[in-house]
Design an enzyme around this catalytic site. Sequence first.
Site, PDB file in Angstrom:
ATOM      1  N   ASP A 195     -18.798   4.247 -16.833  1.00  0.00           N
ATOM      2  CA  ASP A 195     -18.588   4.684 -18.093  1.00  0.00           C
ATOM      3  C   ASP A 195     -18.565   6.235 -18.011  1.00  0.00           C
ATOM      4  O   ASP A 195     -17.699   6.707 -17.075  1.00  0.00           O
ATOM      5  CB  ASP A 195     -20.086   4.470 -19.015  1.00  0.00           C
ATOM      6  CG  ASP A 195     -19.844   4.209 -20.477  1.00  0.00           C
ATOM      7  OD1 ASP A 195     -19.307   5.427 -21.108  1.00  0.00           O
ATOM      8  OD2 ASP A 195     -19.975   3.163 -21.145  1.00  0.00           O
TER       9      ASP A 195
ATOM     10  N   HIS B  78     -21.825   9.068 -24.050  1.00  0.00           N
ATOM     11  CA  HIS B  78     -21.528   7.719 -24.392  1.00  0.00           C
ATOM     12  C   HIS B  78     -22.265   6.782 -23.300  1.00  0.00           C
ATOM     13  O   HIS B  78     -22.920   5.686 -23.612  1.00  0.00           O
ATOM     14  CB  HIS B  78     -20.101   7.199 -24.285  1.00  0.00           C
ATOM     15  CG  HIS B  78     -19.612   6.002 -24.764  1.00  0.00           C
ATOM     16  ND1 HIS B  78     -19.502   4.952 -23.741  1.00  0.00           N
ATOM     17  CD2 HIS B  78     -19.086   5.445 -25.839  1.00  0.00           C
ATOM     18  CE1 HIS B  78     -19.218   3.970 -24.452  1.00  0.00           C
ATOM     19  NE2 HIS B  78     -18.797   4.378 -25.614  1.00  0.00           N
TER      20      HIS B  78
ATOM     21  N   SER C   3     -18.450  -0.754 -27.968  1.00  0.00           N
ATOM     22  CA  SER C   3     -19.258  -0.067 -26.584  1.00  0.00           C
ATOM     23  C   SER C   3     -20.872  -0.659 -26.759  1.00  0.00           C
ATOM     24  O   SER C   3     -21.492  -0.535 -25.920  1.00  0.00           O
ATOM     25  CB  SER C   3     -18.899   1.546 -26.720  1.00  0.00           C
ATOM     26  OG  SER C   3     -17.647   1.733 -25.971  1.00  0.00           O
TER      27      SER C   3
END
Length: 845
Positions: A218, A262, A567
Amino acid sequence: MRKVLSKPILILLALTLVLGTMGFSPGNGNGNGPGNGIANGISNGNGNGNDNGNGNGNNSGQNSGDLQRISGIHGEFDHESEEELTVIVELEEPSVLQAKHKGEQQQDRGDLELQRQDVMDAASEAAPSSEFNREYDYVFSGFSVEVQQNEIRDLAAVEGVNAVYPNVTHEAEILESTEIGAHEISPNMMDSAPHIGANDAWEELGYTGDGVTVAVIDTGADYTHPDLQHAFGDYKGWDFVDNNDDPQETPADDPRGDATNHGSHVAGTVAANGEIKGVAPDATLLAYRVLGPGGSGATDDVIAGIERAVEDGADVMNLSLGNTSNDPDFATSIALDNAMADGVVAVASNGNSGPADWTVGSPGTSRDAISVGATELPYMTYDSSMSTPSGYDYSTANVMGHPGEEALMALNEGEFEFEYVGLGAPSDFDGVDMEGKIALIERGEYAFVEKAENAKEAGAVGAVIFNNEPGEQPDVPGMAVPTIKLSQDDGSVMLQELESGNNTVSFDLAESGMMGETVADFSSRGPVTDTWMIKPDVSAPGVNIVSTVPTHNPDDPYGYAAMQGTSMSAPHVAGAAALLVQANPNWDTQEVKGALMNTAETLYDENGDRYPHNTQGAGSIRVVEAITTETLMAPGSYSFGTFEKENGKQVERQHFEIENLSDERKRFDMDVELFDGEDHIKVMTSNNLNVNPGSTQKVNMNVQVDASGLEGGYYEGLITLTHDDEIVEIPTILFVQDPYEVFPIEDLLDFGNFELNNGIFDVTLGFNYDIDYVDFVIYDSSLAAGALIHGVDDQAEGEHQYQIDANDILPLLPIVLPSDSYNFVVFVGKDGAEEGWVLGEFELD
């Protein structure tokens, strides 16, 4: 296609001496339009060279049998452009894992390195602009290379190259994000982990992910966050953006782009253990930073991350990232397939491009990895009405979202003044007294959650957001203030009321019932092109998910945020997979996947209709049921492929396996239900459904389809297996006719041959599909360099005859392409992919 010249200036000088005042211009054939001529300055314009005895050739070359394939080119490239870009090259020589799982002799990495270097050396000669970046040998065999677009075909023609892929951008799959204060959070990630049964797995079964390693591929992860630091050891993973061993998130002061959070949010969903708990709170985490500033990255880093995670010993990997390529053979999808084959459970988000079909993107298109769609948790629905002093009926008023029922119902307590604040940016509230008022906001530019947050900061007790275009606005749970949504027309009326001095509004809100778990509109849908597989495989919560983030504020560095996107759904499944791996350490990856699919809960829309398979997959995961299941069916969903109308009654033979995990013999009843087209579809299965304890039984299935009586498209069904009160459902799908304008890359050309007589190429080609373009290229004997001689657009499926006058070109070949003999090559392109075939060899007199 532009001719590759290592010394273009010397070549042009030589041609000038030989041909005098011959005109020079580039050929036009680039895969996007017709063209004649040899590129880099050679045209078919004014050269004489007409004498058949002086280079035009009366020789013939033909090949009507098996054709030599030049590697497939995936993606759209401008074959005339000198612009440099990066591509991924896949080699014919298998990777270490590919060789292992194909039953071939185990690859020695040193030998594979030498073979890869040989191909790279040849690539440097064929495509002189090549600058090599990353090399791969474990989950993927190949390398990434920066090269001019006009050299990509020559790169693809190098011996040992299997395919060329674009180095596309991958994005973190997130739609909305809002920070949450520490005082507003609660354990168990609010509601999502308990909803899928994670807390029951911890408390009742004792599985917390202990001893299982999960790789988060990620934007990196804030391994210093108090809720995450327990999960990281001395070795934390790898940063492929900056090429070091510190996979921290992009900081706020990075000059290359925006800060990121994120990956930390994803990591927390998997394994947070502090103020909140992830799905597998005792799992070990490894972070691989493949997405850099702003949350974007490239294919070559993603493949490198997958490869490193497998070699570092990950048991599970999560990829909450994606691109828009609906291609099961894209490089990242291939890498995940190989990782799954080697025992690493790979989980990928399905994408945020829904709700249309065919919107799934790689790596969610992987054949074997678990692709995940996003759901919204059950929520209360409300009957809503509102009024302003004129008495107008705002019929489109509906609750968009709220921070809690108490705050929402407080809107029933009287009249409220309202103020128009434009798009709801922080500056729109400057100088506006909003204390205790309602903010009237227009949709656009800023996220809904940001508008509500800004209204709250300004002192508003609620918001009304009206649309900026016709149509419905989405529901957005977890808004900072109670928020009502209106249509564009109703918003215009409310603005008129304000202009008339009628600046108060009243609400009447009442509970109308509980909405069950539903699929988020943004969640990408399948099926996958070429393989026609159902995707996603499963679904999981992905709306308003609370997890860990860095704040990038040194005074208060550790925070939490509510985000939505696939996600957020994927790490729920990765965490669940970690629990299954701990509970069943002898299971292989397909058993883990099968358990999650077989025990998923079927989802229904707001009208009570079952969601299509390509919307929900097998359903929403349930952890305890997956861990304790006594029956597995594999595969967990099934595509029977395509059936052509002209074939009449077409029969396809398939099979699946039933695994009895219990200690007793089981007899299963099986039923096959088709949702539509049952009059023309028949399914015949074997009758032997007795499975001994601890054994696996193969079940054969014949599917007969009379496609002539069916409309083109896809048809869904269910295979249901029943033993006492145990029920397992397997989603199935089949297609009538080619349901989408795609094709197997290796299946563009049905046959091809040519003859060369008196300087004329007579070519016959057969296409299996309507083709976007055809380019004819002459290569030297080693396929090291080539030159386009002719190109045409838009060729229909079927047989085609071409006559290509090369009398002005052939005399130049010994000068431009010195060679003892030449290869006549055709490139066929469709929908962003291209295949090259050598039709045969010829020699000049």
